[in-house]
Design an enzyme around this catalytic site. Structure first.
Site, mmCIF file in Angstrom:
data_model
loop_
_atom_site.group_PDB
_atom_site.id
_atom_site.type_symbol
_atom_site.label_atom_id
_atom_site.label_comp_id
_atom_site.label_asym_id
_atom_site.label_seq_id
_atom_site.Cartn_x
_atom_site.Cartn_y
_atom_site.Cartn_z
ATOM 1 N N THR A 183 0.847 -1.180 0.000
ATOM 2 C CA THR A 183 0.000 0.000 0.000
ATOM 3 C C THR A 183 0.892 1.243 0.000
ATOM 4 O OG1 THR A 183 -1.661 -1.181 1.287
ATOM 5 C CG2 THR A 183 -1.762 1.219 1.332
ATOM 6 N N ASP A 214 -8.392 -2.414 4.100
ATOM 7 C CA ASP A 214 -8.436 -1.287 5.029
ATOM 8 C C ASP A 214 -8.236 0.061 4.357
ATOM 9 O OD1 ASP A 214 -5.234 -0.374 5.803
ATOM 10 O OD2 ASP A 214 -5.574 -2.219 4.725
ATOM 11 N N THR A 233 -0.584 0.682 6.638
ATOM 12 C CA THR A 233 -0.254 -0.308 5.623
ATOM 13 C C THR A 233 -0.008 -1.648 6.296
ATOM 14 O OG1 THR A 233 1.371 -0.950 3.938
ATOM 15 C CG2 THR A 233 2.175 0.416 5.729
ATOM 16 N N GLY A 236 -4.744 -5.944 5.745
ATOM 17 C CA GLY A 236 -5.935 -5.117 5.834
ATOM 18 C C GLY A 236 -6.960 -5.562 6.842
#
Length: 315
Positions: A183, A214, A233, A236
């Site tokens: 992420t 997430d 990050t 999730g």
């Protein structure tokens, strides 16, 4: 006020300490470029919301990070990207998921925030909204690279949902720590204490079609208010269960903890070890970048002259 500050990340996970130079150097160079871009924007007086979007767009355009161009593939060999953005002063926010053709999901998330009465648009409706507002789109094949096809093939062979930069085990072929599950995110604060956060991702390799992580969930992967801005990050599902981003802000708001104390508590106590990292800034220019994984691609700078670009602890 102490002054402006910025922090960004390119993903946290089990990043091997012997990550080959050809995998490490391009990512470090990208972090340095994006950090310089954000610093210049803050120094020129751009609002933190603009800065966070600008930096995340640049990270989305870099094929070595799992967002935008570098997004990994679902179990069906497709791309489903997601992103969110939040302004700390107003708490206005926007989120998108299930994107297959949008070049820069973070900018679509901002359009949702600014052009609709809603917070979250997903899948076909989000794609239609993008087309209606002239957002840059491409054929979905743009995102389906040979590298990501190979990553999906490997994940399927071992019947797993590929997690962040997984360290190879004896039963798993060596992927050089390059599972591409990073992420990307950016948080920024200006000298007036205005805050913003932005996060974008392609999700997990071999994830179920329709899975939402997430990153687009406000309060989990992204949050900003008058005290701080956070971008998380990692895994999730764990970040959602831990309401990671909001918990950092809540500990500051209700317990009076500093940003560093609050972020450290959440990363150490609210989520399983090996599952999470975050970058955060406070209204007074404090910066912190804790993680409980092997490493996290990260960078930060502040008006007092401090700067850092790192992957592993204490490097």
């Amino acid at each position: 006020m102490v002054g402006w500050a910025i922090a960004l990340h390119g993903g946290a996970g089990d990043i091997p300490i012997d990550l080959p130079d050809e995998r490490r150097i391009p990512r470090e160079s990208a972090l340095r470029h994006c950090l310089d871009l954000g610093i210049s924007a803050l120094k020129s007086g751009k609002p933190p919301l603009d800065v966070a979007e600008l930096v995340v767009r640049e990270l989305e355009n870099h094929p070595d990070f799992n967002a935008g161009k570098g997004s990994v593939l679902t179990a069906q060999g497709t791309v489903e990207m997601e992103a969110s953005i939040m302004d700390g002063k107003t708490k206005r926010c926007g989120a998108v998921s299930g994107l297959t053709t949008v070049v820069n999901p973070i900018s679509l998330a901002r359009l949702v925030m600014e052009k609709t009465p809603h917070i979250y648009l997903a899948f076909d409706a989000a794609e239609a909204f993008a087309r209606a507002h002239g957002v840059e789109t491409v054929d979905s094949s743009h995102f389906i690279t040979p590298e990501n096809i190979a990553r999906l093939k490997q994940a399927k062979e071992f019947n797993r949902v590929q997690l962040d930069y997984t360290v190879p085990s004896p039963k798993v072929p060596d992927n050089c720590g390059d599972s591409q599950i990073g992420t990307v995110g950016c948080v920024a604060v200006d000298s007036a204490g205005n805050l913003a956060s932005a996060t974008s991702t392609g999700g997990y390799v071999n994830k179920m079609v329709g899975r939402i992580g997430d990153t687009p969930v406000i309060g989990a992967g992204t949050y900003a208010n008058h005290l701080c801005a956070i971008s998380a990050t990692g895994k999730g599902e764990d970040i959602i269960r831990g309401t990671v981003a909001r918990d950092v802000a809540a500990l500051m708001e209700y317990k009076g903890l500093s940003l560093t104390e609050a972020a450290a508590y959440v990363v150490d106590q609210s989520v399983p070890r090996g599952s999470c990292g975050l970058v955060a800034v406070s209204a007074n220019g404090e910066v912190t970048m804790p993680f409980n994984t092997t490493g996290m691609f990260r960078a930060c700078a502040s008006e007092d002259g401090y700067s850092e670009i790192a992957i592993w602890p204490n490097n």
